[in-house]
Design a protein around this motif. Structure first.
Motif, short mmCIF file in Angstrom:
data_model
loop_
_atom_site.label_atom_id
_atom_site.label_comp_id
_atom_site.label_asym_id
_atom_site.label_seq_id
_atom_site.Cartn_x
_atom_site.Cartn_y
_atom_site.Cartn_z
N GLU A 39 -4.36 4.96 16.38
CA GLU A 39 -3.39 4.35 15.46
C GLU A 39 -2.76 3.12 16.10
N LEU A 81 1.45 3.51 5.24
CA LEU A 81 0.42 3.94 6.19
C LEU A 81 -0.64 4.77 5.49
N HIS A 90 -6.00 5.58 10.18
CA HIS A 90 -5.38 5.25 8.89
C HIS A 90 -6.10 3.99 8.37
ZN ZN Z 1 -0.86 8.81 12.01
#
Ligand code: ZN
Length: 507
Positions: free
Chosen positions: A284, A224, A329
């Motif tokens: 996310e 990630l 991310h």
């Molecule tokens: Zn996160």
């Protein structure tokens, strides 16, 4: 008692090298769009790529990843190697004029939206130190704008912990800096990170591998992001809750339209759209990895079905009005068509995993069995961002099974098992003692069946934690499994366990 366990990690075996070569052949390596997108509109990078705290201790060190370049070594999965090459890129980037991102300065991204009088910060990283360093890098390039608002996309610490690095409680309490967050943010931040926080913290150390050596036989990212920063974590309660989809707010002159997505990647989460920039923040909920339905650090299990439904809603609400989508991310996706394709494939991945797991569990298979049976369709196999660098098909399927069926698989032999140590003592005795069990395990190691090795040797270690031969063999097998993993968090779990097997002393 016992011999010393070798401290340095094992080299990859021929079996592991073969496994990685086969993996390389199945990857869509000719598609290099992500490298263009990750580099696009780069502005500046911090030099050195290290952030220190007030005592001069490094809390973030991107330079320690300098070995991640060039050809994939024989101890790393080529998919994970590629993902890490994309994620070590560090610096300030323009998303569109007026929207900037700090990437590679922590596990997560910090996004900066320029308003009439200052700048709005989305998701100020994990630590005050990294958030402050990110804001400073931005200001060096874009001028000394005051922070005029903060938005937390969701209730995970990598999206709020650094808030006091970009603003102060005084400014927030005086009404100078509003903080927006989805309804339930504080409650869930506490529930998810505090109630079981000690246990989760221990597991997170394994999952992110922050303490592992940085080398081709060590930590190669967490899928990630590279890893977690280790600075000062803070929280300021939001001043305004976002409660409804289509709710519109104006922050420092910037119009924002929200979409509530509770129960997706976090219990309290939201996407939002900037109509004046034709830009979409996906929090996310869509990234460049298959995400976790149940993270290995531990959490309440998530809902793959709701997750895929919300992504459909995102496409309906904003898809045709979006020129660029970014998340907290990884790198952005540009182009209306590309954004819709990215969101659709992410949606299809969660939907497919959910539906196929239900189909097979209704046929009587358990989570462990379904995880081995599921074949992802070609469209999802040949796309990079649906691969499991953070979540995995294997552990997501087990999580979906767990959500519907719980821990019990319906087999009464599993209803009241002996706990691990008592079970291990009996297993080892039934196998004719530790030496006999280890002989079988060594044969399995030579045959490349590392999954069986770690199952067997686990009994020997649980029955006798001082057995150095068992720990040495277990460390070797964990390392082979780690080297073979496409998933960054699997690799870290295996390699941290090997690291502990090589170093822990119980006697
Ligand atoms: Zn996160």
């Amino acid at each position: 008692m016992g011999n010393a366990v070798e401290l340095s990690s094992a080299d990859p075996t021929g079996h592991t090298e073969d496994r990685l070569k086969r993996a390389a052949q199945s990857l869509p390596l000719s598609d290099t769009t992500d490298f263009d997108d990750a580099d696009r509109d780069f502005i500046a990078e911090p030099k050195p790529g290290v952030v220190t705290n007030a005592n001069g201790k490094a809390v973030w060190d991107n330079d320690s990843y300098s070995y991640i370049q060039g050809t994939c070594p024989n101890s790393v999965h080529p998919g994970l190697w590629r993902q890490a090459q994309l994620m070590i890129k560090q610096g300030l980037y323009e998303v569109v004029p007026g929207i900037y991102q700090i990437r590679g300065l922590d596990l997560s991204n910090m996004t900066l939206i320029e308003g009439d009088t200052g700048v709005i910060v989305i998701d100020p990283l994990i630590s005050t130190e990294t958030a402050a360093a990110g804001l400073e890098l931005y200001r060096q390039q874009r001028g000394n704008r005051p922070v005029t608002g903060v938005i937390h996309t969701h209730s995970h610490v990598d999206h709020f912990g650094g808030v006091m690095g970009v603003t102060t409680t005084e400014d927030v309490e005086a009404g100078r800096v509003p903080i927006l967050a989805p309804a339930g943010f504080v409650e869930h931040a506490v529930a998810e990170n505090v109630f079981a926080g000690i246990a989760m913290g221990r597991r997170a150390a394994y999952m992110y591998g922050a303490a592992l050596p940085r080398s081709a036989q060590g930590q190669v990212s967490a899928g990630l992001g590279m890893t977690t920063s280790t600075g000062t974590v803070t929280l300021i309660p939001p001043t305004k809750d976002i409660t409804e989809t289509r709710q519109e707010e104006v922050l420092d002159g910037v119009r924002i339209i929200f979409q509530m997505t509770p129960g997706t990647e976090a219990p309290s989460e939201m996407n939002f759209y900037f109509p004046d920039h034709r830009a979409l923040c996906m929090a996310e909920n869509a990234t460049h990895t298959l995400h976790n339905i149940l993270t290995l650090r531990g959490a309440l299990v998530r809902d793959a079905h709701v997750w895929s439904q919300y992504l459909t809603e995102t496409i309906t609400l904003f898809g045709d009005k979006t020129d660029v989508a970014f998340a907290s991310h990884h790198w952005p996706t540009w182009g209306t068509e590309q954004v819709t394709s990215w969101l659709s494939l992410q949606r299809d991945t969660y939907g497919y995993l959910h539906d196929q797991t239900l189909r097979l569990l209704n046929q009587g298979y358990t989570g462990i069995e379904i995880a081995e049976m599921i074949q992802m369709p070609p469209a999802l196999e040949k796309t990079w961002h649906t691969h499991g660098y953070y979540g995995s098909v294997s552990h997501d399927v087990k999580a979906i099974y767990q959500r519907y069926m719980g821990w019990f698989d319906g087999n009464p032999a599993h209803l009241w098992e002996h706990p691990p140590v008592e079970s291990a003592v009996r297993h080892v005795a039934a196998m004719g003692g530790a030496d006999s069990a280890l002989r079988t395990a060594r044969e399995a190691y030579d045959a490349g069946d590392y999954r069986w090795v770690v199952q067997l040797v686990n009994y020997v270690i649980f029955a006798d934690p001082a057995n150095a031969d068992a720990k040495a063999l277990q460390a070797n097998a964990f390392e082979q499994l780690g080297y073979g993993s496409e998933n960054g968090t699997w690799r870290n779990f295996y390699l941290m366990a090997a690291y502990d097997c090589r170093r822990w002393r119980w006697w």
